[in-house]
Design an enzyme around this catalytic site. Structure first.
Site, mmCIF file in Angstrom:
data_model
loop_
_atom_site.group_PDB
_atom_site.id
_atom_site.type_symbol
_atom_site.label_atom_id
_atom_site.label_comp_id
_atom_site.label_asym_id
_atom_site.label_seq_id
_atom_site.Cartn_x
_atom_site.Cartn_y
_atom_site.Cartn_z
ATOM 1 N N CYS A 103 47.850 -14.139 12.243
ATOM 2 C CA CYS A 103 48.422 -12.794 12.349
ATOM 3 C C CYS A 103 49.917 -12.979 12.303
ATOM 4 O O CYS A 103 50.520 -13.431 13.266
ATOM 5 C CB CYS A 103 48.014 -12.093 13.642
ATOM 6 S SG CYS A 103 48.928 -10.545 13.875
ATOM 7 N N CYS A 106 51.963 -10.060 14.878
ATOM 8 C CA CYS A 106 51.956 -9.983 16.339
ATOM 9 C C CYS A 106 50.900 -10.847 16.985
ATOM 10 O O CYS A 106 50.593 -10.679 18.154
ATOM 11 C CB CYS A 106 51.777 -8.540 16.788
ATOM 12 S SG CYS A 106 50.205 -7.845 16.254
ATOM 13 N N CYS A 108 47.715 -10.835 16.758
ATOM 14 C CA CYS A 108 46.519 -10.193 17.276
ATOM 15 C C CYS A 108 45.312 -11.053 16.911
ATOM 16 O O CYS A 108 45.363 -11.886 16.006
ATOM 17 C CB CYS A 108 46.387 -8.741 16.831
ATOM 18 S SG CYS A 108 46.368 -8.504 15.082
#
Lengths: 198, 117
Positions: A103, A106, A108
């Site tokens: 990711c 961020c 995630c």
């Protein structure tokens, strides 16, 4: 948004404690509920969930089809789901195609099936380099893929979380679903490793 | 179905390739507070995520002297969301944190409130 002046220099432990106090005083957070959530994610939710999903898919072709078709619904069948898995897409690794998850924005990550992300997953170097030179990064992580294997980097976004369905290793044909579960590693479900036969 | 999770039994091995997810206790608090607030309906998760992306992007654009620390950005994002909704203002956090910093040594004795020893 980020300019809090000298306050930013305060140790994050103090800012966190201050924030929790203020939220608690305002009736917005219950510290006991925070304790329970931490325990939940630290000890109850982890890669074992994903391992169960993978072992089921290896032993039940119908389940495998449903999993690749709608990841969120299929992990829901096993009782997993919730935050960060609203749109889970599962992709299958084969002898000729290899998927790896990152990711870039961020970090995630599908918590419900893999637990919380390991530190390397969140590292800026992993996030930047996996996109640019996946074969090299995978090799550095101990996974050497032949030139004939096509690598696809799956970049998670706020809409989609990826999970890899690793290849079932040769030599495990006679193993049951329960016996397969412990073979499946988190790293294999991120796509930075393969599952090894015992 | 299966009860979620036998963390010590035969099915445990997949966790053994895990590593500590939180390196300091405040990181787990910051994590838990954000999830608790979200579950209580204080904000939608994409809102938090957008703030986290902003924080990380800002750091990457200008790393400065701050080493990479994922949960520092997490905490910053949480503060941004709460500031944006007027729930808790950054100045309030700073003021309270300064007050906590001024506590006498031994403040975190497990007994908590009595500082008379």
């Amino acid at each position: 948004m980020t300019g809090n002046g000298s306050g930013e220099r305060l140790p994050p432990a103090l800012r966190t404690e201050a924030l929790e106090q203020l939220l608690t005083e305002r009736g917005l957070v219950d510290p006991a509920a925070v304790d329970r959530l931490i325990t939940q994610y630290e000890t109850n939710v982890g890669p074992l969930n994903g391992a169960k999903v993978v072992a089921r898919a290896w032993t039940d072709p119908e389940y495998r089809r449903r999993l690749l078709d709608d990841g969120t619904a299929a992990i829901g069948e096993l009782g997993f789901g919730g935050l960060q898995t609203e749109c889970l897409v599962v992709v299958e690794n084969t002898p000729t195609t290899h998927n790896v998850v990152v990711c870039t924005l961020c970090s995630c990550y599908p918590w419900a099936v893999l637990g919380l992300p390991p530190s390397w997953y969140k590292d800026p170097a992993y996030r930047a380099r996996m996109v640019r030179e996946p074969r090299t990064v995978l090799s550095e992580m101990g996974l050497d893929l032949g030139d004939d294997v096509r690598i696809t980097v799956r970049d998670s976004s706020s809409e989609v979380r990826w999970m890899v369905l690793p290849e079932r290793p040769a030599g495990t044909e006679d193993m049951s679903e329960e016996q397969l579960v412990p073979l499946v590693t988190r790293d294999a479900m991120v796509g930075v490793a393969k599952v090894e036969a015992p | 179905m299966t009860a979620p999770l036998d963390t010590e039994g035969p099915a445990a091995p997949p966790r053994s390739n895990g590593e500590l997810v939180f390196t300091e206790p405040w990181q787990s608090r910051a994590f838990g507070i954000a999830v608790a607030l979200h579950e209580a309906g204080a904000f939608a998760w994409p809102r938090f995520q957008a703030s986290l992306i902003e924080r990380i992007a800002a750091w990457q654009a200008m790393p400065g002297d701050q080493p990479w620390n994922y949960y520092r950005h997490w905490l910053g994002a949480l503060e941004d969301v709460l500031a944006g909704s007027g729930t808790v203002l950054p100045g309030e956090v700073t003021e309270r944190a300064h007050r906590l910093a001024d506590r006498p040594a031994g403040h975190d004795h497990p007994a908590g409130h009595g500082h008379g020893h």
